[in-house]
Design a protein around this motif. Structure first.
Motif, mmCIF file in Angstrom:
data_model
loop_
_atom_site.group_PDB
_atom_site.id
_atom_site.type_symbol
_atom_site.label_atom_id
_atom_site.label_comp_id
_atom_site.label_asym_id
_atom_site.label_seq_id
_atom_site.Cartn_x
_atom_site.Cartn_y
_atom_site.Cartn_z
ATOM 1 N N PRO A 32 37.896 50.179 60.064
ATOM 2 C CA PRO A 32 37.310 49.216 60.766
ATOM 3 C C PRO A 32 38.194 48.575 61.814
ATOM 4 O O PRO A 32 39.336 48.611 61.797
ATOM 5 N N PRO A 33 37.516 47.908 62.727
ATOM 6 C CA PRO A 33 38.155 46.857 63.539
ATOM 7 C C PRO A 33 39.350 46.081 63.153
ATOM 8 O O PRO A 33 39.146 45.460 61.829
ATOM 9 N N VAL A 34 40.220 45.871 63.769
ATOM 10 C CA VAL A 34 41.532 44.900 63.541
ATOM 11 C C VAL A 34 40.944 43.412 63.316
ATOM 12 O O VAL A 34 40.306 43.121 64.535
ATOM 13 N N THR A 35 41.160 42.837 62.598
ATOM 14 C CA THR A 35 40.816 41.318 62.445
ATOM 15 C C THR A 35 42.121 40.520 62.057
ATOM 16 O O THR A 35 42.070 39.422 62.124
ATOM 17 N N GLU A 36 43.175 41.064 61.671
ATOM 18 C CA GLU A 36 44.490 40.167 61.480
ATOM 19 C C GLU A 36 45.611 40.653 62.180
ATOM 20 O O GLU A 36 45.893 41.920 62.692
ATOM 21 N N GLY A 41 52.679 38.923 66.389
ATOM 22 C CA GLY A 41 51.258 39.273 67.187
ATOM 23 C C GLY A 41 51.014 40.873 67.004
ATOM 24 O O GLY A 41 50.007 41.030 67.815
ATOM 25 N N ARG A 42 51.559 41.514 65.999
ATOM 26 C CA ARG A 42 51.161 42.757 66.041
ATOM 27 C C ARG A 42 49.856 43.013 65.163
ATOM 28 O O ARG A 42 49.763 42.437 64.148
ATOM 29 N N ALA A 187 50.273 42.871 77.467
ATOM 30 C CA ALA A 187 50.929 43.071 76.070
ATOM 31 C C ALA A 187 49.689 42.365 75.197
ATOM 32 O O ALA A 187 49.254 43.065 74.126
ATOM 33 N N TYR A 188 49.176 41.176 75.657
ATOM 34 C CA TYR A 188 48.295 40.537 74.776
ATOM 35 C C TYR A 188 46.738 41.569 74.784
ATOM 36 O O TYR A 188 46.335 41.531 73.765
ATOM 37 N N ALA A 189 46.545 41.736 75.883
ATOM 38 C CA ALA A 189 45.477 42.424 76.128
ATOM 39 C C ALA A 189 45.348 43.869 75.567
ATOM 40 O O ALA A 189 44.461 44.395 75.012
ATOM 41 N N ASP A 190 46.466 44.539 75.227
ATOM 42 C CA ASP A 190 46.677 45.803 74.672
ATOM 43 C C ASP A 190 46.587 45.512 73.128
ATOM 44 O O ASP A 190 45.765 46.416 72.553
ATOM 45 N N GLN A 192 44.724 43.229 71.899
ATOM 46 C CA GLN A 192 43.324 42.942 71.540
ATOM 47 C C GLN A 192 42.452 44.038 71.824
ATOM 48 O O GLN A 192 41.099 43.949 72.003
ATOM 49 N N GLU A 193 42.875 45.027 72.634
ATOM 50 C CA GLU A 193 42.050 46.240 73.098
ATOM 51 C C GLU A 193 41.214 45.891 74.007
ATOM 52 O O GLU A 193 39.903 46.603 74.318
ATOM 53 N N TYR A 194 41.722 45.126 75.119
ATOM 54 C CA TYR A 194 41.102 44.728 76.170
ATOM 55 C C TYR A 194 41.249 45.782 77.355
ATOM 56 O O TYR A 194 40.459 45.975 78.585
#
Length: 376
Positions: A32-36, A41-42, A187-190, A192-194
């Motif tokens: 399922p999608p990542v939530t943690e 920050g990984r 790096a953050y957008a990656d 969070q999959e943006y």
């Protein structure tokens, strides 16, 4: 050897289908999608919903999961039609997808400014302590790329980012902050999959570093300073003039009085963690300062103010702390310090001089002999 089939990239926030390798009855793990996220920050991969023998079945599971229709074990009833037809499974996937569209209308893609807001919150309010200066630097970098604020982040490309750097009239240090912000945001957008790709990776500053400009103290200025070396502010001015580091390096610098050297440096690869011998003329000043304060620099802002005040009292024209670095360079040149050792002690790159960059090795004693050429 036949290449493993490539499958379509899943939409952001959809989850993942992980291939586990040959020799398994069900080689695809469906997550399922990542939530943690961990402290760095990984992303922390969730436990798999199930394991299936075909990628498309995994996609059907994730679609059902996102639509709220997933039931553990339902994947066992999935069948793929004869001759590769997917009629039954396709119908199920489309029904679930339409349900997703009903409960989750397609969101508008976030802009650069919206990603920045999320990134800033994620970085500075996640528990780790950052200095006020770091926060202000990030804010300033964001303001200096205003042409991107209303652009959809995932639509930006390398040329858009590079144009911001090329068109910005600010100094090199400000451009460095913008480039750093780009890299951190991607790096953050990656995470969070943006985004699917980091377009900041090759952004560069196409103009020389201009923070090296400055005016060294004259010989007459230095003579005045030495006469007043008992003053704590002048004490540190002289230490900087005879060691050559940037002021920010002195706050956390290693001072080895026993072996007689400084070790520290900031900003560039050549400048970080470099060793500079403590000149014999300033050794008593360094020893006194370490015994009194425990470190060379306690507060750079207060020191700057004190420096400007004391120079005015001594009737010496105004100089910045960075001028002390120029003074060290001037003294090295004046007294014939080996040019390569001058570069080493200042933390300058050897550029295309591969011989000195890779094979130039100098001992502490070698550097001590050179720095002691400087007369006081």
């Amino acid at each position: 050897m036949a290449k493993r089939k490539k499958y379509p990239k899943l939409p952001n926030g959809y989850g993942s289908i992980r291939y586990l390798g040959k020799g398994r009855r069900n080689p695809f793990a469906v997550h399922p999608p990542v939530t943690e996220f961990d402290e760095e920050g990984r992303a922390v991969r969730p436990v798999a919903l199930c394991y299936v023998d075909d990628w498309i079945k995994g996609f059907a599971v994730l679609t059902a999961y996102k639509a709220g229709n997933f039931v553990p074990g339902m994947e066992k009833d999935f069948t793929i039609g004869d001759r590769g037809t997917l009629s039954d499974l396709t119908t199920r996937i489309l029904a679930d997808y339409n349900r997703i569209r009903e409960i989750e209308p397609e969101e508008k893609a976030p802009t650069f400014a919206e990603i920045y807001k999320k990134f800033y919150e994620w970085k500075y309010n996640s528990g780790k302590q950052y200095s006020q200066a770091s926060m202000l630097s990030t804010q300033a970098a964001f303001k200096n790329c205003s042409t991107l604020h209303d652009r959809v982040f995932k639509d930006l490309r390398y040329n858009d980012l590079q144009a911001v750097i090329n068109d910005c009239p600010l100094k090199h240090a400000s451009l460095e902050l913008i480039v750093s912000l780009f890299k951190q945001m991607y790096a953050y957008a990656d995470i969070q999959e943006y985004v699917d790709r980091d377009y900041s990776a090759h952004v560069k500053i196409n103009k020389p570093d201009d923070d090296e400009s400055g005016i060294p103290f004259t010989d007459d200025d230095l003579a005045i300073l030495w006469k007043h070396k008992s003053d704590p502010t002048i004490e540190f001015i002289l230490i900087m003039c005879y060691s050559g580091y940037r002021i920010s390096a002195y706050a956390s610098m290693e001072v080895n009085l026993k072996e007689g050297y400084f070790k520290g440096g900031v900003k560039t690869r050549a400048g970080k963690n470099r060793v500079v011998p403590i000149h014999s003329a300033i050794f008593p000043l360094v020893n006194k300062r370490m015994a009194r304060d425990g470190k060379l620099l306690v507060n750079s802002s207060e020191f700057r103010k004190d420096m400007y005040d004391i120079l005015r009292i001594c009737k010496i024209q105004k100089h910045t702390p960075h001028d002390c670095r120029h003074t060290f360079s001037y003294l090295c040149e004046k007294y014939g310090v080996n040019e390569n050792d001058r570069k080493r002690m200042l933390g300058h790159s050897f550029g295309s001089d591969i011989t000195n960059q890779v094979y130039g090795h100098r001992t502490l004693e070698d550097l001590k002999k050179e720095i002691e050429k400087i007369c006081v």
